[in-house]
Design a protein around this motif. Sequence first.
Motif, short mmCIF file in Angstrom:
data_model
loop_
_atom_site.label_atom_id
_atom_site.label_comp_id
_atom_site.label_asym_id
_atom_site.label_seq_id
_atom_site.Cartn_x
_atom_site.Cartn_y
_atom_site.Cartn_z
N ASP A 33 19.52 -14.19 -82.48
CA ASP A 33 20.37 -13.00 -82.39
C ASP A 33 19.50 -11.77 -82.54
N HIS A 34 19.33 -11.03 -81.46
CA HIS A 34 18.54 -9.79 -81.48
C HIS A 34 19.44 -8.57 -81.37
N GLY A 35 20.74 -8.75 -81.50
CA GLY A 35 21.68 -7.65 -81.37
C GLY A 35 22.12 -7.44 -79.93
N TRP A 36 21.20 -7.39 -79.01
CA TRP A 36 21.51 -7.21 -77.59
C TRP A 36 21.66 -8.54 -76.87
N ILE A 37 21.21 -9.62 -77.49
CA ILE A 37 21.36 -10.97 -76.94
C ILE A 37 21.58 -11.94 -78.10
N THR A 38 22.54 -12.82 -77.93
CA THR A 38 22.79 -13.88 -78.90
C THR A 38 22.76 -15.20 -78.15
N THR A 39 22.02 -16.16 -78.68
CA THR A 39 21.93 -17.48 -78.07
C THR A 39 22.64 -18.49 -78.97
N PHE A 40 23.59 -19.19 -78.39
CA PHE A 40 24.32 -20.24 -79.10
C PHE A 40 23.73 -21.58 -78.68
N GLY A 41 23.63 -22.50 -79.60
CA GLY A 41 23.08 -23.80 -79.26
C GLY A 41 23.13 -24.74 -80.45
N THR A 42 22.26 -25.70 -80.39
CA THR A 42 22.14 -26.69 -81.45
C THR A 42 20.68 -27.10 -81.56
N GLU A 43 20.29 -27.49 -82.73
CA GLU A 43 18.91 -27.95 -82.92
C GLU A 43 18.72 -29.37 -82.39
N ARG A 44 19.83 -30.07 -82.14
CA ARG A 44 19.75 -31.44 -81.65
C ARG A 44 19.30 -31.43 -80.18
N PRO A 45 18.38 -32.29 -79.82
CA PRO A 45 17.92 -32.34 -78.42
C PRO A 45 19.07 -32.70 -77.46
#
Length: 117
Positions: A33-45
């Motif tokens: 999360d950089h404020g202008w971009i947020t990445t959603f995901g998981t640490e699981r491969p």
Amino acid sequence: MKVMRIVANIEAPDITPARRFYQDILGLDVIMDHGWITTFGTERPMNVQLSIAREGGSGTPVPDFSIEVDDLDTAFEAMSAAGFPIEYGPADEPWGVRRFYVRDPLGKLVNILVHKN
């Protein structure tokens, strides 16, 4: 050269509605999360896949992307209760998946699916 990851980038004037859909309901973590971009995901491969389609199957439009879950009924109930528009299904498809289409708060058509055992 090997592809290491594929990331979908979706333009949005406000990230807040996406948090409700992808983090609160689908349970994805915020991994950047950089404020202008947020990445959603998981640490699981996860498997890297890119599908190119002329239709979405069963006469449906091609969804913007697909998300596989472990419990389709819970995902469907949560999306419905949150008021996100369900546009197809749930449906058992002849190619071995159960799925529904939902419109995310950014207008993207999302195919939520589970592989039937």
